[in-house]
Scaffold this motif. Structure first.
Motif, PDB file in Angstrom:
ATOM      1  N   TRP A  85      39.724  47.575  38.654  1.00  0.00           N
ATOM      2  CA  TRP A  85      39.892  46.269  39.322  1.00  0.00           C
ATOM      3  C   TRP A  85      41.252  46.190  39.994  1.00  0.00           C
ATOM      4  O   TRP A  85      41.367  45.734  41.121  1.00  0.00           O
ATOM      5  CB  TRP A  85      39.745  45.126  38.334  1.00  0.00           C
ATOM      6  N   VAL A  86      42.286  46.643  39.310  1.00  0.00           N
ATOM      7  CA  VAL A  86      43.639  46.593  39.877  1.00  0.00           C
ATOM      8  C   VAL A  86      43.715  47.442  41.142  1.00  0.00           C
ATOM      9  O   VAL A  86      44.345  47.053  42.119  1.00  0.00           O
ATOM     10  CB  VAL A  86      44.690  47.049  38.832  1.00  0.00           C
ATOM     11  N   ARG A  87      43.055  48.597  41.145  1.00  0.00           N
ATOM     12  CA  ARG A  87      43.045  49.468  42.323  1.00  0.00           C
ATOM     13  C   ARG A  87      42.045  49.001  43.384  1.00  0.00           C
ATOM     14  O   ARG A  87      41.884  49.626  44.414  1.00  0.00           O
ATOM     15  CB  ARG A  87      42.703  50.904  41.914  1.00  0.00           C
ATOM     16  N   ASN A  88      41.343  47.900  43.111  1.00  0.00           N
ATOM     17  CA  ASN A  88      40.340  47.332  44.009  1.00  0.00           C
ATOM     18  C   ASN A  88      39.162  48.281  44.240  1.00  0.00           C
ATOM     19  O   ASN A  88      38.479  48.202  45.250  1.00  0.00           O
ATOM     20  CB  ASN A  88      40.967  46.897  45.338  1.00  0.00           C
ATOM     21  N   GLU A  89      38.913  49.169  43.283  1.00  0.00           N
ATOM     22  CA  GLU A  89      37.737  50.034  43.348  1.00  0.00           C
ATOM     23  C   GLU A  89      36.494  49.251  42.939  1.00  0.00           C
ATOM     24  O   GLU A  89      35.397  49.548  43.393  1.00  0.00           O
ATOM     25  CB  GLU A  89      37.906  51.238  42.430  1.00  0.00           C
ATOM     26  N   LEU A  90      36.683  48.289  42.038  1.00  0.00           N
ATOM     27  CA  LEU A  90      35.632  47.364  41.626  1.00  0.00           C
ATOM     28  C   LEU A  90      36.154  45.950  41.843  1.00  0.00           C
ATOM     29  O   LEU A  90      37.343  45.698  41.655  1.00  0.00           O
ATOM     30  CB  LEU A  90      35.265  47.564  40.149  1.00  0.00           C
ATOM     31  N   ARG A  91      35.262  45.053  42.223  1.00  0.00           N
ATOM     32  CA  ARG A  91      35.631  43.652  42.438  1.00  0.00           C
ATOM     33  C   ARG A  91      34.653  42.765  41.675  1.00  0.00           C
ATOM     34  O   ARG A  91      33.464  43.071  41.626  1.00  0.00           O
ATOM     35  CB  ARG A  91      35.576  43.318  43.933  1.00  0.00           C
ATOM     36  N   ALA A  92      35.160  41.706  41.127  1.00  0.00           N
ATOM     37  CA  ALA A  92      34.317  40.755  40.413  1.00  0.00           C
ATOM     38  C   ALA A  92      34.381  39.416  41.127  1.00  0.00           C
ATOM     39  O   ALA A  92      35.455  38.967  41.522  1.00  0.00           O
ATOM     40  CB  ALA A  92      34.771  40.615  38.965  1.00  0.00           C
ATOM     41  N   GLU A  93      33.223  38.787  41.283  1.00  0.00           N
ATOM     42  CA  GLU A  93      33.121  37.484  41.929  1.00  0.00           C
ATOM     43  C   GLU A  93      32.348  36.557  41.002  1.00  0.00           C
ATOM     44  O   GLU A  93      31.444  36.974  40.304  1.00  0.00           O
ATOM     45  CB  GLU A  93      32.373  37.614  43.255  1.00  0.00           C
ATOM     46  N   GLY A  94      32.699  35.292  41.021  1.00  0.00           N
ATOM     47  CA  GLY A  94      31.998  34.317  40.195  1.00  0.00           C
ATOM     48  C   GLY A  94      32.753  34.067  38.906  1.00  0.00           C
ATOM     49  O   GLY A  94      33.973  33.922  38.900  1.00  0.00           O
ATOM     50  N   ASP A  95      32.025  34.017  37.806  1.00  0.00           N
ATOM     51  CA  ASP A  95      32.604  33.736  36.490  1.00  0.00           C
ATOM     52  C   ASP A  95      33.342  34.977  35.979  1.00  0.00           C
ATOM     53  O   ASP A  95      32.757  35.843  35.323  1.00  0.00           O
ATOM     54  CB  ASP A  95      31.514  33.308  35.516  1.00  0.00           C
ATOM     55  N   ILE A  96      34.609  35.055  36.289  1.00  0.00           N
ATOM     56  CA  ILE A  96      35.430  36.218  35.949  1.00  0.00           C
ATOM     57  C   ILE A  96      35.511  36.424  34.438  1.00  0.00           C
ATOM     58  O   ILE A  96      35.663  37.546  33.948  1.00  0.00           O
ATOM     59  CB  ILE A  96      36.842  36.084  36.563  1.00  0.00           C
ATOM     60  N   ARG A  97      35.365  35.366  33.678  1.00  0.00           N
ATOM     61  CA  ARG A  97      35.377  35.474  32.212  1.00  0.00           C
ATOM     62  C   ARG A  97      34.304  36.456  31.744  1.00  0.00           C
ATOM     63  O   ARG A  97      34.532  37.273  30.847  1.00  0.00           O
ATOM     64  CB  ARG A  97      35.150  34.092  31.602  1.00  0.00           C
TER      65      ARG A  97
END
Length: 126
Positions: A85-97
């Motif tokens: 996630w930090v490297r922006n290889e994966l992204r999360a949208e919506g309920d990040i929890r």
């Protein structure tokens, strides 16, 4: 199974109940790009009960997007999902929890041992 991601989700679906995510209720969709298209996996978390399905193109509380190659490295234990996630290889949208709770379901690095096993070995007399 043809790749690490398929194997990971198949094993996750067989778990049935996972105490590490008992406080979670929601849905997570994984959209993972590869050279021939997009793999879609749908994960339902219901107070620790897990259900996994494939190719469901429906709304989810959280969507994780990225390359299947990056996700393969995570499920092989070669990379940590947070680092992806930090490297922006994966992204999360919506309920990040929910995305943060999914971290608990990821394997550790190859050869890793549970801390309790380590503590038990240290307490045994030589």
């Amino acid at each position: 199974m043809s790749n690490p991601t398929d194997s990971f989700f198949a094993a996750l679906g067989r778990r049935g109940h996972e105490p590490l995510v008992e406080e979670a209720t929601g849905t997570v969709r994984f959209d993972l790009d590869y050279d021939r298209g997009v793999d879609r996996w749908f994960l339902v978390l219901d107070r620790g009960d897990l259900r996994v399905s494939r190719n469901e193109d429906r709304d989810a509380d959280c969507t994780v997007r990225g390359s299947r190659a990056s996700f393969d490295r995570v499920v092989r234990g070669e990379s940590h999902i947070y680092a992806a996630w930090v490297r922006n290889e994966l992204r999360a949208e919506g309920d990040i929890r929910l995305a943060r709770l999914v971290q608990r379901l990821m394997p550790g690095p190859p050869g890793a041992h549970h801390p309790r096993d380590f503590a038990r070995r240290r307490r045994r007399p030589s």
